[in-house]
Write a protein that holds these residues in place. Structure first.
Motif, PDB file in Angstrom:
ATOM      1  N   ARG A  90       0.829  -1.221   0.000  1.00 16.13           N
ATOM      2  CA  ARG A  90       0.000   0.000   0.000  1.00 16.13           C
ATOM      3  C   ARG A  90       0.858   1.263   0.000  1.00 16.13           C
ATOM      4  O   ARG A  90       0.391   2.323  -0.355  1.00 16.13           O
ATOM      5  CB  ARG A  90      -0.913   0.012   1.233  1.00 16.13           C
ATOM      6  N   ARG A  91       2.118   1.126   0.401  1.00 14.58           N
ATOM      7  CA  ARG A  91       2.928   2.328   0.603  1.00 14.58           C
ATOM      8  C   ARG A  91       4.075   2.477  -0.391  1.00 14.58           C
ATOM      9  O   ARG A  91       4.903   3.365  -0.248  1.00 14.58           O
ATOM     10  CB  ARG A  91       3.457   2.334   2.040  1.00 14.58           C
ATOM     11  N   ILE A  92       4.128   1.553  -1.348  1.00 15.73           N
ATOM     12  CA  ILE A  92       5.206   1.645  -2.347  1.00 15.73           C
ATOM     13  C   ILE A  92       4.656   1.729  -3.768  1.00 15.73           C
ATOM     14  O   ILE A  92       3.527   1.329  -4.038  1.00 15.73           O
ATOM     15  CB  ILE A  92       6.169   0.423  -2.272  1.00 15.73           C
ATOM     16  N   GLY A  93       5.493   2.253  -4.653  1.00 14.20           N
ATOM     17  CA  GLY A  93       5.205   2.208  -6.085  1.00 14.20           C
ATOM     18  C   GLY A  93       6.439   1.609  -6.741  1.00 14.20           C
ATOM     19  O   GLY A  93       7.551   1.802  -6.248  1.00 14.20           O
ATOM     20  N   GLU A 148       1.116   0.657 -26.676  1.00 17.00           N
ATOM     21  CA  GLU A 148       2.019  -0.059 -27.590  1.00 17.00           C
ATOM     22  C   GLU A 148       2.475   0.822 -28.758  1.00 17.00           C
ATOM     23  O   GLU A 148       3.434   0.482 -29.441  1.00 17.00           O
ATOM     24  CB  GLU A 148       1.358  -1.331 -28.102  1.00 17.00           C
ATOM     25  N   THR A 149       1.806   1.965 -28.963  1.00 23.02           N
ATOM     26  CA  THR A 149       2.224   2.863 -30.044  1.00 23.02           C
ATOM     27  C   THR A 149       3.204   3.934 -29.541  1.00 23.02           C
ATOM     28  O   THR A 149       3.656   4.764 -30.319  1.00 23.02           O
ATOM     29  CB  THR A 149       1.002   3.583 -30.662  1.00 23.02           C
ATOM     30  N   PHE A 150       3.511   3.907 -28.268  1.00 19.35           N
ATOM     31  CA  PHE A 150       4.386   4.929 -27.671  1.00 19.35           C
ATOM     32  C   PHE A 150       5.866   4.618 -27.900  1.00 19.35           C
ATOM     33  O   PHE A 150       6.250   3.460 -28.020  1.00 19.35           O
ATOM     34  CB  PHE A 150       4.153   5.021 -26.155  1.00 19.35           C
ATOM     35  N   SER A 151       6.687   5.661 -27.884  1.00 19.93           N
ATOM     36  CA  SER A 151       8.135   5.472 -27.887  1.00 19.93           C
ATOM     37  C   SER A 151       8.546   4.983 -26.495  1.00 19.93           C
ATOM     38  O   SER A 151       7.755   5.052 -25.542  1.00 19.93           O
ATOM     39  CB  SER A 151       8.829   6.804 -28.179  1.00 19.93           C
ATOM     40  N   ARG A 152       9.779   4.498 -26.385  1.00 25.36           N
ATOM     41  CA  ARG A 152      10.248   4.013 -25.083  1.00 25.36           C
ATOM     42  C   ARG A 152      10.201   5.110 -24.021  1.00 25.36           C
ATOM     43  O   ARG A 152       9.853   4.881 -22.871  1.00 25.36           O
ATOM     44  CB  ARG A 152      11.691   3.478 -25.196  1.00 25.36           C
ATOM     45  N   GLY A 153      10.555   6.326 -24.458  1.00 23.11           N
ATOM     46  CA  GLY A 153      10.553   7.430 -23.507  1.00 23.11           C
ATOM     47  C   GLY A 153       9.152   7.736 -22.985  1.00 23.11           C
ATOM     48  O   GLY A 153       8.947   7.966 -21.790  1.00 23.11           O
ATOM     49  N   MET A 154       8.177   7.713 -23.909  1.00 29.69           N
ATOM     50  CA  MET A 154       6.784   7.962 -23.510  1.00 29.69           C
ATOM     51  C   MET A 154       6.282   6.854 -22.598  1.00 29.69           C
ATOM     52  O   MET A 154       5.585   7.102 -21.604  1.00 29.69           O
ATOM     53  CB  MET A 154       5.886   8.039 -24.758  1.00 29.69           C
ATOM     54  N   LYS A 155       6.639   5.614 -22.956  1.00 32.50           N
ATOM     55  CA  LYS A 155       6.226   4.478 -22.122  1.00 32.50           C
ATOM     56  C   LYS A 155       6.763   4.634 -20.705  1.00 32.50           C
ATOM     57  O   LYS A 155       6.078   4.347 -19.732  1.00 32.50           O
ATOM     58  CB  LYS A 155       6.750   3.168 -22.716  1.00 32.50           C
ATOM     59  N   GLN A 156       8.004   5.103 -20.624  1.00 28.84           N
ATOM     60  CA  GLN A 156       8.612   5.215 -19.300  1.00 28.84           C
ATOM     61  C   GLN A 156       7.924   6.306 -18.475  1.00 28.84           C
ATOM     62  O   GLN A 156       7.834   6.197 -17.264  1.00 28.84           O
ATOM     63  CB  GLN A 156      10.125   5.481 -19.445  1.00 28.84           C
ATOM     64  N   ARG A 157       7.373   7.313 -19.163  1.00 37.25           N
ATOM     65  CA  ARG A 157       6.605   8.330 -18.434  1.00 37.25           C
ATOM     66  C   ARG A 157       5.318   7.717 -17.887  1.00 37.25           C
ATOM     67  O   ARG A 157       4.886   8.035 -16.790  1.00 37.25           O
ATOM     68  CB  ARG A 157       6.255   9.489 -19.367  1.00 37.25           C
ATOM     69  N   VAL A 158       4.710   6.858 -18.706  1.00 34.80           N
ATOM     70  CA  VAL A 158       3.489   6.181 -18.227  1.00 34.80           C
ATOM     71  C   VAL A 158       3.837   5.274 -17.042  1.00 34.80           C
ATOM     72  O   VAL A 158       3.094   5.197 -16.060  1.00 34.80           O
ATOM     73  CB  VAL A 158       2.812   5.352 -19.357  1.00 34.80           C
ATOM     74  N   HIS A 159       5.003   4.605 -17.159  1.00 32.59           N
ATOM     75  CA  HIS A 159       5.464   3.754 -16.047  1.00 32.59           C
ATOM     76  C   HIS A 159       5.556   4.577 -14.756  1.00 32.59           C
ATOM     77  O   HIS A 159       5.119   4.136 -13.698  1.00 32.59           O
ATOM     78  CB  HIS A 159       6.853   3.193 -16.350  1.00 32.59           C
ATOM     79  N   LEU A 160       6.166   5.730 -14.896  1.00 32.94           N
ATOM     80  CA  LEU A 160       6.380   6.565 -13.709  1.00 32.94           C
ATOM     81  C   LEU A 160       5.039   7.044 -13.153  1.00 32.94           C
ATOM     82  O   LEU A 160       4.824   7.042 -11.937  1.00 32.94           O
ATOM     83  CB  LEU A 160       7.273   7.757 -14.076  1.00 32.94           C
ATOM     84  N   ALA A 161       4.130   7.411 -14.063  1.00 32.51           N
ATOM     85  CA  ALA A 161       2.790   7.835 -13.625  1.00 32.51           C
ATOM     86  C   ALA A 161       2.089   6.678 -12.914  1.00 32.51           C
ATOM     87  O   ALA A 161       1.431   6.865 -11.889  1.00 32.51           O
ATOM     88  CB  ALA A 161       1.967   8.293 -14.827  1.00 32.51           C
ATOM     89  N   ARG A 162       2.243   5.465 -13.452  1.00 34.41           N
ATOM     90  CA  ARG A 162       1.636   4.295 -12.815  1.00 34.41           C
ATOM     91  C   ARG A 162       2.235   4.065 -11.425  1.00 34.41           C
ATOM     92  O   ARG A 162       1.525   3.781 -10.461  1.00 34.41           O
ATOM     93  CB  ARG A 162       1.836   3.048 -13.678  1.00 34.41           C
ATOM     94  N   LEU A 164       3.326   6.177  -9.475  1.00 30.99           N
ATOM     95  CA  LEU A 164       2.937   7.233  -8.534  1.00 30.99           C
ATOM     96  C   LEU A 164       1.430   7.334  -8.332  1.00 30.99           C
ATOM     97  O   LEU A 164       0.957   8.196  -7.591  1.00 30.99           O
ATOM     98  CB  LEU A 164       3.459   8.583  -9.044  1.00 30.99           C
ATOM     99  N   ILE A 165       0.673   6.458  -8.989  1.00 28.34           N
ATOM    100  CA  ILE A 165      -0.791   6.591  -8.999  1.00 28.34           C
ATOM    101  C   ILE A 165      -1.379   6.634  -7.584  1.00 28.34           C
ATOM    102  O   ILE A 165      -2.323   7.364  -7.323  1.00 28.34           O
ATOM    103  CB  ILE A 165      -1.443   5.461  -9.858  1.00 28.34           C
ATOM    104  N   ALA A 166      -0.797   5.859  -6.673  1.00 29.37           N
ATOM    105  CA  ALA A 166      -1.361   5.823  -5.311  1.00 29.37           C
ATOM    106  C   ALA A 166      -0.582   6.725  -4.351  1.00 29.37           C
ATOM    107  O   ALA A 166      -0.708   6.576  -3.137  1.00 29.37           O
ATOM    108  CB  ALA A 166      -1.378   4.393  -4.798  1.00 29.37           C
ATOM    109  N   ASP A 167       0.187   7.649  -4.933  1.00 32.62           N
ATOM    110  CA  ASP A 167       0.978   8.588  -4.134  1.00 32.62           C
ATOM    111  C   ASP A 167       1.802   7.848  -3.060  1.00 32.62           C
ATOM    112  O   ASP A 167       1.657   8.094  -1.856  1.00 32.62           O
ATOM    113  CB  ASP A 167       0.041   9.607  -3.460  1.00 32.62           C
ATOM    114  N   PRO A 168       2.691   6.933  -3.501  1.00 32.36           N
ATOM    115  CA  PRO A 168       3.408   6.095  -2.527  1.00 32.36           C
ATOM    116  C   PRO A 168       4.459   6.870  -1.744  1.00 32.36           C
ATOM    117  O   PRO A 168       4.979   7.877  -2.221  1.00 32.36           O
ATOM    118  CB  PRO A 168       4.075   5.042  -3.410  1.00 32.36           C
ATOM    119  N   GLU A 169       4.758   6.346  -0.556  1.00 32.37           N
ATOM    120  CA  GLU A 169       5.813   6.969   0.259  1.00 32.37           C
ATOM    121  C   GLU A 169       7.180   6.621  -0.301  1.00 32.37           C
ATOM    122  O   GLU A 169       8.123   7.395  -0.199  1.00 32.37           O
ATOM    123  CB  GLU A 169       5.710   6.458   1.702  1.00 32.37           C
TER     124      GLU A 169
END
Lengths: 324, 256
Positions: A90-93, A148-162, A164-169
């Motif tokens: 619950r506390r990590i991303g 799947e149509t994103f560049s690697r850089g864009m995908k990695q931004r989505v990764h980071l957003a994912r 952080l989705i639950a605002d982890p500590e």
């Protein structure tokens, strides 16, 4: 009363065994982590540096409760990863490197909605969180496109957003710039830098020294499952302490004379014809330079030691490290 | 419940993006043609009900087993399985929601075989007991979702679920009395069939299409639901055991 650390690892060992068909006992194979101790304080961006196969990802997976330790204790945000994994989760991303961790056939927004729901977010709270993250990571215009149509850089931004989705500590970033082109990697590091400025706790695994230096408050070196803690000051001292002087057109007598100077650790022939003198301290480097100039050698350059060399000095090991 | 809906919503989105997952529905009309042709050739119109229901039940089982197995393989291939395990969500309702959607969609197979029977063969099919038919279908869908979860749990241990998917299909078609009623199977197979929910479903569905009043319908629907609940409980327990084992052995990310 002092606050307990965000990550507290004591005597962590992880071995991987395999079982042969019909055999009664598993065969103990690789020791991925060997009595690892590590503390990461809240608000710290901690880099875990090491070559491929060093144990970085194994450590990350144990912190994320994906793997169980074989021995030792691991506490994340005050909860034990073995006895209370759900509290840890619950506390990590977590953000994995490469293409792992997203559903390519879903859009960026659908991905974030799905992962947010798994963290118990729903309704308006989830929608506004997604809006906030897509805006922050520059995904707004492409949030309805398939990942799947994103560049690697864009995908990695989505990764980071994912992540952080639950605002982890605590945010675990496992080789997040692996496979990114330099521009995308720089952008990603800038985003991590923003999170650092917010005071978020981050554990970043990487084999890229520049990346660690750029975004980390503190780094640990890991290899063969063993860890060595270091702060940037120690690293800086090592960088300035171990100097290398390269010279072209060095005659054999000069080479022999310079190699006997106190503090010259070793002499090496480089592919481009230069001879490299490894000095263990600044006075030795100065003496080498003076001797070369006295011998009328004019093509001289000096450079800082590579991560591999610092690593070898720190660990006292025999194994090298790839430096990007 | 919310996680069940999350899983269902995710699966619906996936189905929209990859209609290839519905390939089992393409074979249903063909199977119906084969079965009905045999029935017609042998002059046994009384078996038309078996010939229509069998392809629909095959689609139901086949699609559910396909999603149950592919779910883990696909999650591993995209590297999302590890991230899923690292979320606080319980995975059982998530996976069950996904299977539930596919099972409901697989009921289209029944519509297909019905259409083939009436349009191609001109077989007049009438549901003599519509209430029982609907309740049995619902109970079958729920039981199927519970049982598919058992497969999902076991597939976590496997590097490739495809072998098991292929191997598990035909034994269950036989034990489930999908085409041939359990009563006609060799005696030694019947005790095994009684614990396969599909055998109760298939018999009950066939009975609900025939004019004669079915025997003990409540008890038999109860058996479908009971066996389904047992399957669901087993899958819930298995998934937690198997995930813990995978975390211990490091096989969460296995693949290939």
């Amino acid at each position: 009363m002092t606050e307990s650390p965000c990550i507290e690892i004591e005597g962590l060992t992880r071995t991987f065994s395999h079982r042969i068909f019909l055999a009664r006992r598993p065969i103990t194979g690789t020791i991925a982590l060997d009595h690892v101790n590590l503390i990461v304080e809240y608000g710290e961006v901690h880099g875990l540096l090491g070559p491929n196969g060093a144990g970085k990802t194994t450590l990350c997976k144990i912190l994320a409760t994906i793997l169980l330790p074989t021995a030792g204790t691991v506490t994340v945000c005050g909860s034990d990863v073995v006895t209370d994994p759900r509290a840890v989760r619950r506390r990590i991303g977590i953000v994995l490197g490469g293409d792992r961790g997203l559903y390519g056939r879903l859009t960026a927004r659908q991905n974030l909605r799905h992962w947010g729901a798994l963290y118990g977010l729903h309704g308006t709270a989830l929608r506004s969180r997604i809006d906030e993250l897509t805006e922050r990571f520059g995904l707004t215009t492409r949030q309805h496109d398939r990942v799947e149509t994103f560049s690697r850089g864009m995908k990695q931004r989505v990764h980071l957003a994912r992540g952080l989705i639950a605002d982890p500590e605590l945010l675990l970033l496992d080789e997040p710039t692996d496979g990114l082109d330099p521009v995308a990697a720089t952008e990603f590091r800038a985003l991590v830098g923003q999170l650092r400025a917010e005071g978020r706790t981050i554990l970043l695994t990487t084999h890229n020294m520049a990346e660690a230096e750029q975004v980390c408050d503190r780094v640990s070196f890991i290899d063969n499952g063993t860890i060595l803690d270091a702060d940037p000051a120690t690293l800086s001292a090592l960088v300035s302490r171990y100097e290398r002087i390269d010279a072209l057109g060095v005659t054999e007598p000069t080479r022999a004379r310079v190699s006997t100077i106190a503090g010259v650790e070793r002499v090496e022939d480089l592919p481009d014809g230069y001879v490299r003198f490894h000095a263990t301290d600044r006075p030795a480097a100065t003496a080498v330079l003076r001797a070369l100039v006295d011998a009328e050698v004019t093509r001289i350059r000096n450079s800082e030691p590579s991560l591999e060399e610092i690593y070898l000095h720190l660990m006292g090991g025999q194994r090298g490290m790839r430096v990007d | 419940m919310r996680l069940l809906l999350t899983g269902a919503a995710y699966q619906l989105r996936l189905l929209r993006r990859s209609p290839g997952d519905l390939i089992a529905l393409a074979t249903t009309p063909l199977l119906t043609v084969v079965f009905l042709a045999v029935v017609e050739h042998n002059g046994r119109p009384d078996l038309a009900v078996n010939a229509v229901l069998a392809p629909a039940l095959i689609a139901l089982w086949g699609m559910s087993l396909l999603i149950a197995g592919d779910m883990i393989d696909a999650e591993r291939a995209t590297g999302t399985f590890e991230v899923l395990v690292a979320t606080p969500a319980r995975l059982w309702p998530l996976f069950t929601g996904r299977v539930l959607v596919v099972t409901v969609v697989s009921l289209l197979g029944l519509v297909e075989s019905w259409l083939v029977a009436t349009v191609v063969f001109g077989v007049p099919l009438r549901v003599a007991h519509p209430g029982l038919f609907a309740v049995t279908l619902l109970a079958t869908v729920l039981a199927m979702s519970g049982h598919a979860g058992v497969m999902t749990s076991l597939f976590v241990l496997s590097r490739s679920a495809r072998i098991f998917q292929n191997s598990l299909s035909f034994p269950f078609y036989v034990l489930g009395g999908v085409l041939v009623p359990v009563a006609l199977l060799p005696a030694f197979l019947r005790p095994v069939s009684t614990v396969v929910f599909l055998s109760w479903s298939a018999d009950l569905l066939r009975d609900s299409l025939r004019p004669a009043a079915p025997d003990s319908p409540v008890l038999r629907v109860g058996m479908v639901l009971g066996l389904g609940a047992a399957g669901a409980a087993l899958s819930w327990w298995l998934l937690s055991v198997v995930l813990r084992r995978a975390r211990r052995t490091g096989s969460i990310a296995l693949g290939g």
